[in-house]
Design a protein around this motif. Structure first.
Motif, PDB file in Angstrom:
ATOM      1  N   ASP A  92       0.814  -1.219   0.000  1.00  0.00           N
ATOM      2  CA  ASP A  92       0.000   0.000   0.000  1.00  0.00           C
ATOM      3  C   ASP A  92       0.847   1.269   0.000  1.00  0.00           C
ATOM      4  OD1 ASP A  92      -2.306   1.515   0.138  1.00  0.00           O
ATOM      5  OD2 ASP A  92      -2.589   1.238   2.301  1.00  0.00           O
ATOM      6  N   VAL A 130      -0.885   4.601   1.091  1.00  0.00           N
ATOM      7  CA  VAL A 130      -1.589   4.664   2.371  1.00  0.00           C
ATOM      8  C   VAL A 130      -1.759   6.115   2.831  1.00  0.00           C
ATOM      9  CG1 VAL A 130       0.549   4.357   3.693  1.00  0.00           C
ATOM     10  CG2 VAL A 130      -1.653   3.787   4.737  1.00  0.00           C
ATOM     11  N   GLY A 131      -2.964   6.437   3.299  1.00  0.00           N
ATOM     12  CA  GLY A 131      -3.242   7.767   3.818  1.00  0.00           C
ATOM     13  C   GLY A 131      -3.602   8.793   2.772  1.00  0.00           C
ATOM     14  N   ALA A 151      -9.843   2.033   0.309  1.00  0.00           N
ATOM     15  CA  ALA A 151      -9.676   0.719   0.930  1.00  0.00           C
ATOM     16  C   ALA A 151     -10.922  -0.078   0.570  1.00  0.00           C
ATOM     17  CB  ALA A 151      -9.540   0.854   2.442  1.00  0.00           C
ATOM     18  N   PRO A 197      -6.049  -2.501  -0.619  1.00  0.00           N
ATOM     19  CA  PRO A 197      -6.101  -1.139  -1.149  1.00  0.00           C
ATOM     20  C   PRO A 197      -6.488  -1.180  -2.627  1.00  0.00           C
ATOM     21  CG  PRO A 197      -3.830  -1.845  -0.878  1.00  0.00           C
ATOM     22  CD  PRO A 197      -4.676  -2.915  -0.271  1.00  0.00           C
ATOM     23  N   LEU A 222     -13.715   4.731   6.906  1.00  0.00           N
ATOM     24  CA  LEU A 222     -12.733   4.724   7.981  1.00  0.00           C
ATOM     25  C   LEU A 222     -13.347   5.062   9.335  1.00  0.00           C
ATOM     26  CD1 LEU A 222      -9.568   6.330   6.334  1.00  0.00           C
ATOM     27  CD2 LEU A 222     -10.433   3.994   6.207  1.00  0.00           C
ATOM     28  N   ARG A 270     -13.585   2.453  12.548  1.00  0.00           N
ATOM     29  CA  ARG A 270     -13.021   2.876  13.827  1.00  0.00           C
ATOM     30  C   ARG A 270     -13.951   2.540  14.988  1.00  0.00           C
ATOM     31  NH1 ARG A 270     -13.386   6.365  17.605  1.00  0.00           N
ATOM     32  NH2 ARG A 270     -15.219   7.334  16.675  1.00  0.00           N
ATOM     33  N   VAL A 287      -7.782   5.655  13.528  1.00  0.00           N
ATOM     34  CA  VAL A 287      -7.151   5.121  12.320  1.00  0.00           C
ATOM     35  C   VAL A 287      -5.911   5.940  12.004  1.00  0.00           C
ATOM     36  CG1 VAL A 287      -7.428   4.713   9.847  1.00  0.00           C
ATOM     37  CG2 VAL A 287      -9.336   4.252  11.409  1.00  0.00           C
ATOM     38  N   SER A 314      -2.820   7.372   9.860  1.00  0.00           N
ATOM     39  CA  SER A 314      -2.718   7.742   8.445  1.00  0.00           C
ATOM     40  C   SER A 314      -1.665   6.926   7.710  1.00  0.00           C
ATOM     41  CB  SER A 314      -2.396   9.232   8.315  1.00  0.00           C
ATOM     42  OG  SER A 314      -1.138   9.512   8.922  1.00  0.00           O
ATOM     43  N   HIS A 331      -2.735   1.327   7.756  1.00  0.00           N
ATOM     44  CA  HIS A 331      -4.086   0.814   7.533  1.00  0.00           C
ATOM     45  C   HIS A 331      -4.144  -0.707   7.617  1.00  0.00           C
ATOM     46  CE1 HIS A 331      -5.894   4.633   5.477  1.00  0.00           C
ATOM     47  NE2 HIS A 331      -5.420   4.862   6.695  1.00  0.00           N
ATOM     48  N   ASP A 337      -5.194  -0.931  11.211  1.00  0.00           N
ATOM     49  CA  ASP A 337      -6.372  -0.156  11.600  1.00  0.00           C
ATOM     50  C   ASP A 337      -7.572  -0.299  10.673  1.00  0.00           C
ATOM     51  OD1 ASP A 337      -4.782   0.773  13.653  1.00  0.00           O
ATOM     52  OD2 ASP A 337      -4.203   2.607  12.611  1.00  0.00           O
ATOM     53  N   VAL A 338      -7.340  -0.790   9.445  1.00  0.00           N
ATOM     54  CA  VAL A 338      -8.434  -0.861   8.463  1.00  0.00           C
ATOM     55  C   VAL A 338      -8.549  -2.253   7.853  1.00  0.00           C
ATOM     56  CG1 VAL A 338      -9.371   0.097   6.315  1.00  0.00           C
ATOM     57  CG2 VAL A 338      -8.170   1.599   7.943  1.00  0.00           C
TER      58      VAL A 338
END
Length: 259
Positions: free
Chosen positions: A68, A71-72, A77, A89, A111, A115, A122, A124, A127, A130-131
Motif C-alpha cells: 500500500d 496509504v493515507g 480501501a 487497497p 474509515l 473505527r 485510524v 494515516s 491501515h 487499523d483498516v
C-alpha cells in the motif's frame, strides 16, 4: 480462514500489531501468513502471490493484502465479495486474484465506521492494523460489509495492465514475479507449449522443457512453471541475475513451435 500477504517485513512490530488487532475483534480467526516479504511497494508482485493462494483456497476464505504505497492518500480501501473475499487497497493489487473468485460486489471501507468497531483511531500510515486487518476479521466473523462500508461499482476498481500483448509475431510480456531461486515468471498463461523460446533483445534461444534437471547445471531453460505461467530459469542458478530481469521489466518473446 484469513490469509495475510504484505510487504511489512519481519523486523518490526507491524505483522504482530495487525494480527493482534484482528484477533482482538475475532479471537477464533485462523490466520495464515502467506508472506510478509513482498518487495516493498511492489503491487504487481503482491497481486501474483495473492492469486496463487486464492487458486487453492476454499470458498469463503478472506484474503487480506497490504502492499500500500498510497496509504493515507485518496486511494480507497476496498472489499471485493465473491466466492472468496479480497480486502485490499484499491491500487491494482486485486487484479490477478480477482480472476478466480467470481466477484459480485465491491465495497469501499468507511474509515470512521471501521473505527467504531476497533475502538481506536485510524492511523494515516498503518491501515493494515487499523483498516484492512480489522475489516478481514469482521467479515470472517460474519459481519456484513454494509455495517462498515458502502457498495461501489466493480468496474470502478483499479486494475493493473497485465494482459500479454502480441506484436509482429512476438509476445510483449512483463515480469510479474521473481522467486527466491531467481526464476523469472512472465505474464503469459494458457499458451500452446513450444519447442523453444526466443528472447530477441537478449539474443537467446532457450529450450522449452518440463523441469529444471533436464538441462545441465547453469544452463537456461523455459518451462511451464508450477503456477501456469511461462517461466525462465537456470538449473541451480538465477535467471534473474543472468538476464538482469526484475519485476515490472518488459520482455519480448517468440514461442518457437518447430525444432
Amino acid at each position: 480462514m484469513i490469509t495475510l500477504t504484505t510487504d511489512f517485513g519481519l523486523k518490526g512490530p507491524y505483522v504482530g500489531e495487525m494480527k493482534v488487532a484482528m484477533l482482538r475483534i475475532n479471537p477464533q480467526a485462523k490466520l495464515v501468513d502467506v508472506t510478509h516479504a513482498i518487495t516493498r511497494h511492489s503491487v504487481v508482485e503482491g497481486s501474483f502471490v495473492m492469486e496463487q493462494v486464492v487458486k487453492y483456497s476454499p470458498e469463503g476464505t478472506v484474503h487480506v493484502g497490504v502492499i500500500d504505497p498510497g496509504v493515507g492518500t485518496g486511494r480507497r480501501a476496498v472489499i471485493i465479495e465473491g466466492e472468496q473475499w479480497l480486502v485490499v487497497p484499491d491500487n491494482g493489487l486485486a487484479t490477478l486474484p480477482m480472476k478466480h473468485i467470481k466477484p459480485k460486489k465491491a465495497w469501499g471501507i468507511d474509515l470512521e465506521r471501521i473505527r467504531r468497531f476497533t475502538g481506536w483511531r485510524v492511523s494515516s500510515t498503518f491501515h493494515g492494523r487499523d483498516v484492512f486487518g480489522p475489516a478481514g476479521a469482521l467479515i470472517e466473523k460474519g459481519v456484513s460489509p454494509a455495517e462498515f462500508a458502502g457498495e461501489i461499482p466493480l468496474e470502478s476498481l483499479v486494475k493493473l495492465d497485465l494482459k500479454p500483448k502480441r506484436e509482429k509475431g512476438l509476445w510483449l510480456l512483463k515480469v510479474i514475479y521473481v522467486d527466491d531461486f531467481g526464476n523469472v515468471i512472465l505474464n503469459l498463461e494458457n499458451y500452446e507449449r513450444p519447442k523453444a523460446v526466443e528472447l530477441p533483445d537478449l539474443g537467446l534461444r532457450i529450450p522449452y522443457l518440463e523441469t529444471y534437471g533436464q538441462v545441465k547445471l547453469g544452463e537456461l531453460l523455459a518451462l511451464p512453471g508450477s503456477h501456469g505461467y511461462l517461466e525462465i530459469a537456470v538449473n541451480r542458478g538465477s535467471a534473474s541475475e543472468r538476464l538482469n530481469l526484475k519485476v515490472g521489466d518488459e520482455v519480448r518473446a517468440r514461442l518457437v513451435q518447430k525444432s
